[in-house]
Design an enzyme around this catalytic site. Structure first.
Site, PDB file in Angstrom:
ATOM      1  N   ARG A  46      38.244  54.206  13.015  1.00 55.11           N
ATOM      2  CA  ARG A  46      37.142  54.200  13.608  1.00 55.11           C
ATOM      3  C   ARG A  46      36.771  55.479  14.418  1.00 55.11           C
ATOM      4  NH1 ARG A  46      35.058  48.221  15.021  1.00 55.11           N
ATOM      5  NH2 ARG A  46      32.926  49.305  14.711  1.00 55.11           N
ATOM      6  N   LYS A  48      23.272  41.290  17.481  1.00 57.59           N
ATOM      7  CA  LYS A  48      24.264  41.790  18.104  1.00 57.59           C
ATOM      8  C   LYS A  48      24.310  43.212  17.800  1.00 57.59           C
ATOM      9  CE  LYS A  48      28.904  42.178  16.949  1.00 57.59           C
ATOM     10  NZ  LYS A  48      29.236  43.679  17.001  1.00 57.59           N
ATOM     11  N   ASN A  49      24.464  43.653  16.779  1.00 56.35           N
ATOM     12  CA  ASN A  49      24.516  45.066  16.344  1.00 56.35           C
ATOM     13  C   ASN A  49      23.074  46.033  16.680  1.00 56.35           C
ATOM     14  OD1 ASN A  49      27.356  44.660  16.025  1.00 56.35           O
ATOM     15  ND2 ASN A  49      27.050  44.446  13.892  1.00 56.35           N
ATOM     16  N   ASP A  56      30.688  43.128   7.114  1.00 53.08           N
ATOM     17  CA  ASP A  56      31.111  42.057   8.009  1.00 53.08           C
ATOM     18  C   ASP A  56      30.939  40.666   7.611  1.00 53.08           C
ATOM     19  OD1 ASP A  56      28.859  43.827  10.731  1.00 53.08           O
ATOM     20  OD2 ASP A  56      31.003  44.065   9.967  1.00 53.08           O
ATOM     21  N   CYS A  59      40.010  50.480  16.799  1.00 56.72           N
ATOM     22  CA  CYS A  59      40.276  49.070  16.999  1.00 56.72           C
ATOM     23  C   CYS A  59      41.058  48.273  16.066  1.00 56.72           C
ATOM     24  CB  CYS A  59      38.763  48.544  17.167  1.00 56.72           C
ATOM     25  SG  CYS A  59      37.944  48.099  15.685  1.00 56.72           S
ATOM     26  N   ARG A  96      32.488  37.207  21.346  1.00 53.84           N
ATOM     27  CA  ARG A  96      31.853  38.428  21.442  1.00 53.84           C
ATOM     28  C   ARG A  96      30.633  38.380  20.718  1.00 53.84           C
ATOM     29  NH1 ARG A  96      34.729  42.820  19.004  1.00 53.84           N
ATOM     30  NH2 ARG A  96      32.586  43.619  19.097  1.00 53.84           N
TER      31      ARG A  96
HETATM   32  C1  EPZ Z   1      28.726  49.250  12.712  1.00 56.75           C
HETATM   33  O1  EPZ Z   1      29.951  49.830  13.118  1.00 56.75           O
HETATM   34  C2  EPZ Z   1      28.901  47.735  13.413  1.00 56.75           C
HETATM   35  N1  EPZ Z   1      29.143  47.679  14.565  1.00 56.75           N
HETATM   36  C3  EPZ Z   1      30.057  46.887  12.679  1.00 56.75           C
HETATM   37  O2  EPZ Z   1      30.278  45.715  12.785  1.00 56.75           O
HETATM   38  C4  EPZ Z   1      29.681  47.415  10.882  1.00 56.75           C
HETATM   39  O3  EPZ Z   1      31.031  46.577  10.364  1.00 56.75           O
HETATM   40  C5  EPZ Z   1      29.563  48.495  10.681  1.00 56.75           C
HETATM   41  O4  EPZ Z   1      28.783  49.174  11.405  1.00 56.75           O
HETATM   42  C6  EPZ Z   1      29.367  48.882   9.166  1.00 56.75           C
HETATM   43  O5  EPZ Z   1      28.096  48.281   8.873  1.00 56.75           O
HETATM   44  C7  EPZ Z   1      28.088  47.970  15.513  1.00 56.75           C
HETATM   45  O6  EPZ Z   1      26.851  47.918  15.027  1.00 56.75           O
HETATM   46  C8  EPZ Z   1      28.259  47.725  16.812  1.00 56.75           C
HETATM   47  P1  EPZ Z   1      30.110  52.959  10.866  1.00 56.75           P
HETATM   48  P2  EPZ Z   1      30.215  51.307  13.067  1.00 56.75           P
HETATM   49  O7  EPZ Z   1      29.992  54.070  11.870  1.00 56.75           O
HETATM   50  O8  EPZ Z   1      28.847  52.032  13.628  1.00 56.75           O
HETATM   51  C9  EPZ Z   1      33.870  55.614   9.374  1.00 56.75           C
HETATM   52  C10 EPZ Z   1      30.888  43.769  13.615  1.00 56.75           C
HETATM   53  O9  EPZ Z   1      31.609  42.913  13.114  1.00 56.75           O
HETATM   54  N2  EPZ Z   1      33.141  56.619  10.467  1.00 56.75           N
HETATM   55  O10 EPZ Z   1      29.005  52.654   9.768  1.00 56.75           O
HETATM   56  O11 EPZ Z   1      31.395  51.775  13.854  1.00 56.75           O
HETATM   57  C11 EPZ Z   1      34.220  54.526  10.009  1.00 56.75           C
HETATM   58  O12 EPZ Z   1      35.857  54.752  10.435  1.00 56.75           O
HETATM   59  C12 EPZ Z   1      31.149  45.254  13.553  1.00 56.75           C
HETATM   60  O13 EPZ Z   1      29.935  43.346  14.188  1.00 56.75           O
HETATM   61  C13 EPZ Z   1      33.848  57.868  10.672  1.00 56.75           C
HETATM   62  O14 EPZ Z   1      34.897  58.238   9.952  1.00 56.75           O
HETATM   63  O15 EPZ Z   1      30.279  51.651  11.596  1.00 56.75           O
HETATM   64  C14 EPZ Z   1      34.315  53.437   9.139  1.00 56.75           C
HETATM   65  O16 EPZ Z   1      35.387  53.405   8.199  1.00 56.75           O
HETATM   66  C15 EPZ Z   1      32.452  45.653  12.893  1.00 56.75           C
HETATM   67  N3  EPZ Z   1      33.480  58.721  11.538  1.00 56.75           N
HETATM   68  C16 EPZ Z   1      32.954  53.753   8.577  1.00 56.75           C
HETATM   69  O17 EPZ Z   1      32.773  55.100   8.607  1.00 56.75           O
HETATM   70  C17 EPZ Z   1      32.498  58.626  12.076  1.00 56.75           C
HETATM   71  O18 EPZ Z   1      31.916  59.352  13.034  1.00 56.75           O
HETATM   72  C18 EPZ Z   1      32.005  52.807   9.094  1.00 56.75           C
HETATM   73  O19 EPZ Z   1      31.542  53.132  10.229  1.00 56.75           O
HETATM   74  C19 EPZ Z   1      31.765  57.203  12.209  1.00 56.75           C
HETATM   75  C20 EPZ Z   1      32.393  56.275  11.362  1.00 56.75           C
END
Ligand code: EPZ
Length: 417
Positions: free
Chosen positions: A121, A22-23, A304, A116, A396
């Site tokens: 996020r 998915k990701n 995850d 969310c 989803r």
């Molecule tokens: C991706 O989310 C995945 N989603 C998430 O999977 C996964 O948990 C996450 O990576 C971590 O591996 C998709 O790929 C669609 P991050 P993403 O940017 O990209 C902070 C699932 O269950 N952050 O690595 O949103 C953020 O708040 C989903 O499949 C900032 O502060 O994750 C979080 O605390 C859930 N500023 C942390 O970094 C930013 O600009 C991780 O976020 C971006 C992120």
């Protein structure tokens, strides 16, 4: 509303075939618009997230054709329309259209809801990357206007190894003038899958999968054929289910190396795994020992899988601890697991689980995708029947979960109420 009814206690045997990640798919679909011609992506999971992204493509005048697990994407008549909130709020990964449209047109206007259930996020790192490339970001409520006279490659350092920011900056940088370096980039396998896709289109990206990614901008990108990697989180979820109630349950079509952290934790508690080149066979073990988990960016233990793993820890003898370091609100499955009979307490970002505890079927709620997966795992080992509501969250991210579990002997059915 859709619900799942699960009667626990059956042993699961047979083979579950893992779908495309998915990701990865949710980034590949927006990335396809960077090409000037048709692209075919195979092994795309049939889940609501990918359906919703295709709706956005169609809103942009991009022709999409689904043929079983492949999608043919033809962006030759694309229009850079604004993306309204009715589209972007359906899934967070809609933010990949920011990087893709900025990279293609040097301008994107889209409405994007923040946050969310599992955390605030923010997307500040994404926007910081776009600005570093020369774009101006204007935010009015949920409306984002990002535009640049031209995009010029540059060094970009990510304060956190964000998956989304790494991919989004790559999408904006592939057609920038000159070289972009992303330092402290995320190293998830999905990022490698996206970089390979872009290189198949004619991009020049090196270092994906390491913490330093280099992108040499090009003028044109062409359509290509690409394949989504197997979903390591779907695979990990079913491997955890197998360690709870499997009887030689085979999880097939996986890349075991993508699951190293989970495999080592399962071995620590005494799970018996047979690891093949592209499969794992797992059975329920006896007297599992405790272990401690601290989530971290890849190759650390994936956030995850933390929620499904907590369900397994409720069956381990003694005290285990799970520290969630990525998201601020990712224990929403815990109150429902406690209702089912588990002994879990939370202090700050750490859950303490004391087991083993017999679980009993209850009426529970899927608050988010992986919390829902954790409750499905619990329901499969609980005595009696469990009803899970809000299962849209689960559908989803887990293709054909009812069919996949039914075919290995689970008593599970979904119905509308
Ligand atoms: C991706 O989310 C995945 N989603 C998430 O999977 C996964 O948990 C996450 O990576 C971590 O591996 C998709 O790929 C669609 P991050 P993403 O940017 O990209 C902070 C699932 O269950 N952050 O690595 O949103 C953020 O708040 C989903 O499949 C900032 O502060 O994750 C979080 O605390 C859930 N500023 C942390 O970094 C930013 O600009 C991780 O976020 C971006 C992120």
């Amino acid at each position: 509303m859709k619900i799942l009814e699960i009667t626990g206690g059956t042993k699961l045997s047979g083979t579950i075939r893992i779908s495309g990640a998915k990701n990865s798919a949710v980034a590949l679909i927006p990335a396809a618009i960077l090409a000037d011609s048709k692209t075919t992506i195979c092994n795309i999971p049939e889940i609501t997230d990918t359906d919703n992204l295709c709706e956005i493509l169609n809103h942009l005048g991009v022709v999409t054709k689904r043929a079983s697990e492949s999608i043919i994407i033809d962006p030759s008549n694309i229009k850079n329309n604004e993306i309204d909130e009715e589209y972007s709020k359906k899934l967070r990964a809609s933010y990949y259209f920011m990087g893709a449209l900025l990279g293609k047109y040097k301008k994107v206007v889209m409405y994007f809801p923040g946050g969310c259930s599992i955390g605030a996020r923010p997307i500040d790192l994404h926007l910081k990357g776009f600005e570093a490339l020369g774009a101006k970001v204007h935010i009015e409520g949920n409306k984002y206007t990002v535009e640049a006279e031209k995009l010029v490659g540059c060094p970009i350092y990510l304060d956190f190894a964000s998956v989304g920011a790494t991919i989004n900056i790559m999408l904006a940088a592939v057609k920038a003038e000159g070289k972009t370096t992303i330092d402290n980039a995320a190293k998830e396998p999905e990022i490698v899958n996206v970089a390979t896709f872009l290189n198949n289109m004619g991009a020049h990206i090196t270092g994906a999968g390491t913490s330093t990614i280099k992108i040499e901008g090009v003028k044109h990108l062409h359509g290509c054929f690409h394949e989504v990697i197997p979903d390591r989180i779907e695979a990990g979820t079913y491997i955890i289910i197998g360690s709870l109630c499997g009887d030689n349950l085979k999880i097939d079509n996986i890349i075991p190396e993508h699951l190293d952290s989970l495999i080592s934790k399962l071995q620590e508690i005494g799970a018996k795994l047979e690891i093949g080149p592209d499969y794992i066979i797992i059975s329920k073990g006896e007297n599992y020992k405790t272990t401690n988990i601290k989530t971290a960016p890849y190759p650390g233990f994936p956030t995850d899988l933390q929620q499904p793993f907590i369900t397994l820890l409720t069956q381990c003898s003694g005290e285990s601890k799970v520290e969630e370091t990525i998201f601020e609100n990712r224990f929403m499955n815990v109150p429902y697991l406690c209702q089912m009979g588990s002994d879990i307490s939370i202090r700050n970002q750490t859950a303490t689980i004391i087991g083993p505890n017999k679980l009993k079927g209850k009426e529970v709620v899927a608050t988010d995708l992986r919390a829902g997966a954790s409750l499905v795992a619990a329901a499969l080992v609980a005595d009696g029947k469990t009803m899970i509501t809000n299962v849209e969250h689960i559908l989803r991210g887990y293709e054909n979960i009812v069919e996949k579990l039914t075919q290995v002997g689970a008593k599970i059915k979904s119905r509308e109420i």
